[in-house]
Design a protein around this motif. Structure first.
Motif, PDB file in Angstrom:
ATOM      1  N   MET A   1       0.848  -1.193   0.000  1.00 21.67           N
ATOM      2  CA  MET A   1       0.000   0.000   0.000  1.00 21.67           C
ATOM      3  C   MET A   1       0.886   1.247   0.000  1.00 21.67           C
ATOM      4  O   MET A   1       1.810   1.363   0.803  1.00 21.67           O
ATOM      5  CB  MET A   1      -0.895   0.007   1.247  1.00 21.67           C
ATOM      6  CG  MET A   1      -1.817   1.208   1.341  1.00 21.67           C
ATOM      7  SD  MET A   1      -2.851   1.156   2.826  1.00 21.67           S
ATOM      8  CE  MET A   1      -3.883  -0.254   2.450  1.00 21.67           C
ATOM      9  N   SER A   2       0.644   2.156  -0.936  1.00 22.74           N
ATOM     10  CA  SER A   2       1.445   3.364  -1.017  1.00 22.74           C
ATOM     11  C   SER A   2       1.033   4.359   0.060  1.00 22.74           C
ATOM     12  O   SER A   2      -0.089   4.334   0.564  1.00 22.74           O
ATOM     13  CB  SER A   2       1.291   4.017  -2.398  1.00 22.74           C
ATOM     14  OG  SER A   2      -0.056   4.393  -2.622  1.00 22.74           O
ATOM     15  N   GLU A   3       1.959   5.245   0.386  1.00 25.74           N
ATOM     16  CA  GLU A   3       1.700   6.256   1.407  1.00 25.74           C
ATOM     17  C   GLU A   3       0.789   7.354   0.845  1.00 25.74           C
ATOM     18  O   GLU A   3       0.999   7.827  -0.270  1.00 25.74           O
ATOM     19  CB  GLU A   3       3.014   6.896   1.856  1.00 25.74           C
ATOM     20  CG  GLU A   3       3.994   5.935   2.469  1.00 25.74           C
ATOM     21  CD  GLU A   3       5.363   6.546   2.655  1.00 25.74           C
ATOM     22  OE1 GLU A   3       6.070   6.123   3.566  1.00 25.74           O
ATOM     23  OE2 GLU A   3       5.724   7.443   1.868  1.00 25.74           O
ATOM     24  N   PRO A   4      -0.208   7.787   1.600  1.00 25.17           N
ATOM     25  CA  PRO A   4      -1.038   8.911   1.151  1.00 25.17           C
ATOM     26  C   PRO A   4      -0.276  10.217   1.280  1.00 25.17           C
ATOM     27  O   PRO A   4       0.630  10.348   2.110  1.00 25.17           O
ATOM     28  CB  PRO A   4      -2.224   8.865   2.115  1.00 25.17           C
ATOM     29  CG  PRO A   4      -1.662   8.267   3.357  1.00 25.17           C
ATOM     30  CD  PRO A   4      -0.636   7.253   2.904  1.00 25.17           C
ATOM     31  N   GLN A   5      -0.612  11.193   0.460  1.00 27.82           N
ATOM     32  CA  GLN A   5       0.061  12.487   0.512  1.00 27.82           C
ATOM     33  C   GLN A   5      -0.139  13.174   1.860  1.00 27.82           C
ATOM     34  O   GLN A   5       0.705  13.952   2.299  1.00 27.82           O
ATOM     35  CB  GLN A   5      -0.449  13.382  -0.627  1.00 27.82           C
ATOM     36  CG  GLN A   5      -0.010  12.931  -2.009  1.00 27.82           C
ATOM     37  CD  GLN A   5       1.498  12.964  -2.189  1.00 27.82           C
ATOM     38  OE1 GLN A   5       2.157  13.932  -1.813  1.00 27.82           O
ATOM     39  NE2 GLN A   5       2.049  11.897  -2.748  1.00 27.82           N
ATOM     40  N   ASP A   6      -1.262  12.876   2.498  1.00 26.81           N
ATOM     41  CA  ASP A   6      -1.574  13.530   3.772  1.00 26.81           C
ATOM     42  C   ASP A   6      -1.338  12.599   4.963  1.00 26.81           C
ATOM     43  O   ASP A   6      -2.021  12.686   5.975  1.00 26.81           O
ATOM     44  CB  ASP A   6      -3.015  14.028   3.783  1.00 26.81           C
ATOM     45  CG  ASP A   6      -4.035  12.894   3.629  1.00 26.81           C
ATOM     46  OD1 ASP A   6      -3.649  11.771   3.241  1.00 26.81           O
ATOM     47  OD2 ASP A   6      -5.228  13.137   3.906  1.00 26.81           O
ATOM     48  N   GLN A   7      -0.343  11.738   4.860  1.00 26.01           N
ATOM     49  CA  GLN A   7      -0.122  10.760   5.931  1.00 26.01           C
ATOM     50  C   GLN A   7       0.110  11.425   7.281  1.00 26.01           C
ATOM     51  O   GLN A   7      -0.435  10.981   8.299  1.00 26.01           O
ATOM     52  CB  GLN A   7       1.064   9.852   5.605  1.00 26.01           C
ATOM     53  CG  GLN A   7       1.375   8.845   6.725  1.00 26.01           C
ATOM     54  CD  GLN A   7       2.391   7.799   6.315  1.00 26.01           C
ATOM     55  OE1 GLN A   7       2.406   7.369   5.165  1.00 26.01           O
ATOM     56  NE2 GLN A   7       3.236   7.385   7.234  1.00 26.01           N
ATOM     57  N   VAL A   8       0.914  12.473   7.322  1.00 23.72           N
ATOM     58  CA  VAL A   8       1.205  13.137   8.599  1.00 23.72           C
ATOM     59  C   VAL A   8      -0.081  13.673   9.221  1.00 23.72           C
ATOM     60  O   VAL A   8      -0.296  13.554  10.437  1.00 23.72           O
ATOM     61  CB  VAL A   8       2.239  14.264   8.405  1.00 23.72           C
ATOM     62  CG1 VAL A   8       2.377  15.092   9.686  1.00 23.72           C
ATOM     63  CG2 VAL A   8       3.600  13.679   8.019  1.00 23.72           C
ATOM     64  N   GLU A   9      -0.954  14.249   8.406  1.00 24.95           N
ATOM     65  CA  GLU A   9      -2.216  14.772   8.934  1.00 24.95           C
ATOM     66  C   GLU A   9      -3.112  13.647   9.443  1.00 24.95           C
ATOM     67  O   GLU A   9      -3.843  13.817  10.423  1.00 24.95           O
ATOM     68  CB  GLU A   9      -2.937  15.599   7.869  1.00 24.95           C
ATOM     69  CG  GLU A   9      -2.375  17.002   7.701  1.00 24.95           C
ATOM     70  CD  GLU A   9      -2.360  17.784   9.009  1.00 24.95           C
ATOM     71  OE1 GLU A   9      -3.410  17.821   9.693  1.00 24.95           O
ATOM     72  OE2 GLU A   9      -1.311  18.346   9.367  1.00 24.95           O
ATOM     73  N   ARG A  10      -3.067  12.502   8.793  1.00 26.50           N
ATOM     74  CA  ARG A  10      -3.865  11.359   9.257  1.00 26.50           C
ATOM     75  C   ARG A  10      -3.351  10.853  10.599  1.00 26.50           C
ATOM     76  O   ARG A  10      -4.118  10.488  11.487  1.00 26.50           O
ATOM     77  CB  ARG A  10      -3.841  10.246   8.211  1.00 26.50           C
ATOM     78  CG  ARG A  10      -4.509  10.626   6.903  1.00 26.50           C
ATOM     79  CD  ARG A  10      -4.656   9.427   5.994  1.00 26.50           C
ATOM     80  NE  ARG A  10      -5.106   9.828   4.659  1.00 26.50           N
ATOM     81  CZ  ARG A  10      -5.699   9.017   3.799  1.00 26.50           C
ATOM     82  NH1 ARG A  10      -5.917   7.748   4.125  1.00 26.50           N
ATOM     83  NH2 ARG A  10      -6.067   9.445   2.598  1.00 26.50           N
ATOM     84  N   VAL A  11      -2.038  10.815  10.745  1.00 26.34           N
ATOM     85  CA  VAL A  11      -1.450  10.419  12.031  1.00 26.34           C
ATOM     86  C   VAL A  11      -1.838  11.425  13.113  1.00 26.34           C
ATOM     87  O   VAL A  11      -2.234  11.049  14.228  1.00 26.34           O
ATOM     88  CB  VAL A  11       0.077  10.305  11.906  1.00 26.34           C
ATOM     89  CG1 VAL A  11       0.727  10.145  13.276  1.00 26.34           C
ATOM     90  CG2 VAL A  11       0.454   9.125  10.998  1.00 26.34           C
ATOM     91  N   ARG A  12      -1.741  12.696  12.775  1.00 25.74           N
ATOM     92  CA  ARG A  12      -2.121  13.747  13.727  1.00 25.74           C
ATOM     93  C   ARG A  12      -3.578  13.585  14.163  1.00 25.74           C
ATOM     94  O   ARG A  12      -3.900  13.642  15.363  1.00 25.74           O
ATOM     95  CB  ARG A  12      -1.905  15.107  13.079  1.00 25.74           C
ATOM     96  CG  ARG A  12      -2.336  16.290  13.933  1.00 25.74           C
ATOM     97  CD  ARG A  12      -2.189  17.574  13.126  1.00 25.74           C
ATOM     98  NE  ARG A  12      -2.664  18.731  13.869  1.00 25.74           N
ATOM     99  CZ  ARG A  12      -2.810  19.940  13.333  1.00 25.74           C
ATOM    100  NH1 ARG A  12      -2.522  20.142  12.063  1.00 25.74           N
ATOM    101  NH2 ARG A  12      -3.243  20.940  14.069  1.00 25.74           N
ATOM    102  N   ALA A  13      -4.470  13.379  13.197  1.00 27.33           N
ATOM    103  CA  ALA A  13      -5.890  13.230  13.511  1.00 27.33           C
ATOM    104  C   ALA A  13      -6.143  12.007  14.377  1.00 27.33           C
ATOM    105  O   ALA A  13      -6.968  12.038  15.302  1.00 27.33           O
ATOM    106  CB  ALA A  13      -6.704  13.146  12.220  1.00 27.33           C
ATOM    107  N   GLY A  14      -5.415  10.913  14.109  1.00 31.09           N
ATOM    108  CA  GLY A  14      -5.593   9.698  14.895  1.00 31.09           C
ATOM    109  C   GLY A  14      -5.199   9.874  16.345  1.00 31.09           C
ATOM    110  O   GLY A  14      -5.936   9.461  17.262  1.00 31.09           O
ATOM    111  N   TYR A  15      -4.066  10.520  16.581  1.00 29.74           N
ATOM    112  CA  TYR A  15      -3.637  10.739  17.964  1.00 29.74           C
ATOM    113  C   TYR A  15      -4.478  11.799  18.661  1.00 29.74           C
ATOM    114  O   TYR A  15      -4.687  11.735  19.878  1.00 29.74           O
ATOM    115  CB  TYR A  15      -2.147  11.096  18.013  1.00 29.74           C
ATOM    116  CG  TYR A  15      -1.261   9.874  17.940  1.00 29.74           C
ATOM    117  CD1 TYR A  15      -1.154   9.009  19.028  1.00 29.74           C
ATOM    118  CD2 TYR A  15      -0.553   9.563  16.784  1.00 29.74           C
ATOM    119  CE1 TYR A  15      -0.352   7.873  18.968  1.00 29.74           C
ATOM    120  CE2 TYR A  15       0.252   8.439  16.716  1.00 29.74           C
ATOM    121  CZ  TYR A  15       0.345   7.598  17.815  1.00 29.74           C
ATOM    122  OH  TYR A  15       1.139   6.465  17.738  1.00 29.74           O
ATOM    123  N   ASN A  16      -4.966  12.779  17.906  1.00 25.25           N
ATOM    124  CA  ASN A  16      -5.888  13.741  18.514  1.00 25.25           C
ATOM    125  C   ASN A  16      -7.149  13.037  19.007  1.00 25.25           C
ATOM    126  O   ASN A  16      -7.656  13.318  20.098  1.00 25.25           O
ATOM    127  CB  ASN A  16      -6.268  14.824  17.502  1.00 25.25           C
ATOM    128  CG  ASN A  16      -5.233  15.921  17.386  1.00 25.25           C
ATOM    129  OD1 ASN A  16      -4.338  16.044  18.216  1.00 25.25           O
ATOM    130  ND2 ASN A  16      -5.340  16.722  16.343  1.00 25.25           N
TER     131      ASN A  16
END
Length: 213
Positions: A1-16
């Motif tokens: 599975m390729s990395e999404p362009q917004d991976q950092v934002e997805r990680v941020r949203a998950g931890y939030n």
């Protein structure tokens, strides 16, 4: 599975969203003991009062709290607004910054500023293409003799977990294998002084301790 362009934002949203599910205000006994064992390696190389950068600090428990309790000056960095807000309350003796570790315009420190850098379970959330450049920046932040303590991937993997921590939230990881991390660390000018597998399920993570010459 390729990395999404917004991976950092997805990680941020998950931890939030799952800050408290991921880590309570008090670490459980096994987690506290494990982190203390890893961080205790600083004592032989980093004098009390030394500046330690805690990259991916979460809510400050247990790493930043352990560092403060052992006399270190701590700057914690995390991508999650919620984690940083909690860290400022839980570990008021440390400084905490909300920033994307992978973005050199969002996060930088003076060369040779840090006596140590701690990165526990954080590098593995950053897109692969940005991890090696970050490792070079980490090496530059360390003073001569400074120490890096990091947990990174053992086997190469990238992808997401839907329903992370039993919720409707997704979380993303990207990491090469331990030998690749070792090469990046050494190419950045650090010498690996300790390495071990941290078992987890059928695989695990790699603890790497490296020193700047």
């Amino acid at each position: 599975m390729s990395e999404p362009q917004d991976q950092v934002e997805r990680v941020r949203a998950g931890y939030n969203a799952l800050s408290r599910s991921y880590r309570g205000d008090i670490a459980d006994g096994p987690t506290q003991s494990r982190y203390a064992t890893w961080l205790s390696r600083l004592r032989d190389h980093v004098p009390a009062g030394g500046h330690v950068l805690d990259l991916g600090c979460g809510n400050g428990i247990p790493a930043a709290q352990w560092l403060v309790d052992n006399g270190y000056r701590v700057t914690g960095v995390d991508v999650s607004d919620e984690m940083v807000s909690r860290a400022r309350t839980l570990v008021p003796q440390a400084e905490f910054v909300r920033a994307d570790l992978s973005d050199p315009e969002a996060l930088d420190f003076p060369a040779g500023e840090a006596a140590a850098v701690v990165a526990l379970y954080s590098l593995i959330h950053i897109p692969l293409r940005q991890q090696e450049p970050l490792m070079r920046r980490i090496a530059g932040w360390l003073r001569p003799g400074g120490l890096l303590v990091a947990t990174v991937g053992h086997n190469a993997w990238q992808g997401r977990e839907q329903g992370w921590l039993g919720s409707a939230v997704e979380m993303w990881w990207s990491h090469p294998d331990a030998s690749t991390y070792r090469s990046w660390i050494e190419d950045a000018g650090l010498a690996v002084v300790h390495e071990e597998l941290v078992p987890e399920g059928s695989s695990g993570h790699q603890l790497i301790v490296a020193r700047r010459g």
